[in-house]
Write a protein that holds these residues in place. Sequence first.
Motif, short mmCIF file in Angstrom:
data_model
loop_
_atom_site.label_atom_id
_atom_site.label_comp_id
_atom_site.label_asym_id
_atom_site.label_seq_id
_atom_site.Cartn_x
_atom_site.Cartn_y
_atom_site.Cartn_z
N GLU A 1 5.70 -1.16 -7.40
CA GLU A 1 5.62 0.30 -7.35
C GLU A 1 5.18 0.78 -5.95
O GLU A 1 5.78 1.70 -5.37
N LEU A 2 4.15 0.14 -5.40
CA LEU A 2 3.66 0.52 -4.07
C LEU A 2 4.69 0.19 -3.00
O LEU A 2 4.90 0.96 -2.06
N LEU A 3 5.34 -0.96 -3.13
CA LEU A 3 6.38 -1.37 -2.18
C LEU A 3 7.53 -0.37 -2.18
O LEU A 3 8.02 0.02 -1.12
N GLU A 4 7.97 0.04 -3.34
CA GLU A 4 9.07 1.00 -3.41
C GLU A 4 8.66 2.35 -2.83
O GLU A 4 9.48 3.05 -2.24
N GLY A 5 7.37 2.70 -2.97
CA GLY A 5 6.88 3.96 -2.41
C GLY A 5 6.83 3.94 -0.90
O GLY A 5 7.17 4.92 -0.24
N SER A 6 6.42 2.82 -0.33
CA SER A 6 6.26 2.73 1.13
C SER A 6 7.47 2.10 1.83
O SER A 6 7.68 2.33 3.01
N ALA B 1 0.85 -1.19 0.00
CA ALA B 1 0.00 0.00 0.00
C ALA B 1 0.89 1.24 0.00
O ALA B 1 1.96 1.26 0.62
N HIS B 2 0.42 2.27 -0.70
CA HIS B 2 1.12 3.55 -0.71
C HIS B 2 0.23 4.59 -1.38
O HIS B 2 -0.43 4.29 -2.38
N GLY B 3 0.20 5.76 -0.81
CA GLY B 3 -0.55 6.86 -1.41
C GLY B 3 -2.03 6.58 -1.58
O GLY B 3 -2.63 7.02 -2.55
N GLY B 4 -2.61 5.83 -0.65
CA GLY B 4 -4.04 5.54 -0.71
C GLY B 4 -4.41 4.39 -1.63
O GLY B 4 -5.58 4.06 -1.78
N ARG B 5 -3.41 3.77 -2.27
CA ARG B 5 -3.67 2.62 -3.14
C ARG B 5 -3.19 1.35 -2.44
O ARG B 5 -2.20 1.36 -1.73
N PRO C 1 -2.18 -3.55 4.33
CA PRO C 1 -3.36 -4.41 4.31
C PRO C 1 -2.99 -5.89 4.45
O PRO C 1 -1.93 -6.30 4.00
N PHE C 2 -3.88 -6.63 5.08
CA PHE C 2 -3.74 -8.07 5.21
C PHE C 2 -4.94 -8.73 4.52
O PHE C 2 -6.05 -8.19 4.54
N VAL C 3 -4.75 -9.89 3.92
CA VAL C 3 -5.81 -10.61 3.23
C VAL C 3 -6.55 -11.50 4.24
O VAL C 3 -5.93 -12.32 4.92
#
Length: 120
Positions: free
Chosen positions: A63-68, A28-32, A115-117
């Motif tokens: 992309e999200l991983l690199e952001g967070s 998760a990053h930036g609301g996504r 988030p967790f599944v």
Amino acid sequence: MTNHFQPVALHHASRLINHGPTVLVTSAHGGRRNVMAAAWCCALDFAPPKLTVVLDKATRTRELLEGSGRFVIQVPTVAQLRLTEQVGNHSLKDDPDKLAKAGIELFDLPGHDLPFVQGC
């Protein structure tokens, strides 16, 4: 939500993935938020416990991983076979409704911003 969690001693955690299962990676990053299936996850070291996972640079998860700078590795159950196949074969970049179509239910744990599944 978390009643299916069971504690595992950190020095035994690698036993959950040492047999090479396909795992779910959430980020998760930036609301996504996103979930993807990855078959390239294994124990890297035992003391301290470390995992390695290979995520293509073209994926939204990467992309999200690199952001967070953070992600979650989860082992899906047999009951989640179809869900795992769906998130592994559809990209959030191409299908913004990917998680809903796969029937993914995400939840948050207090103190964690990832988030967790549900059901893993």
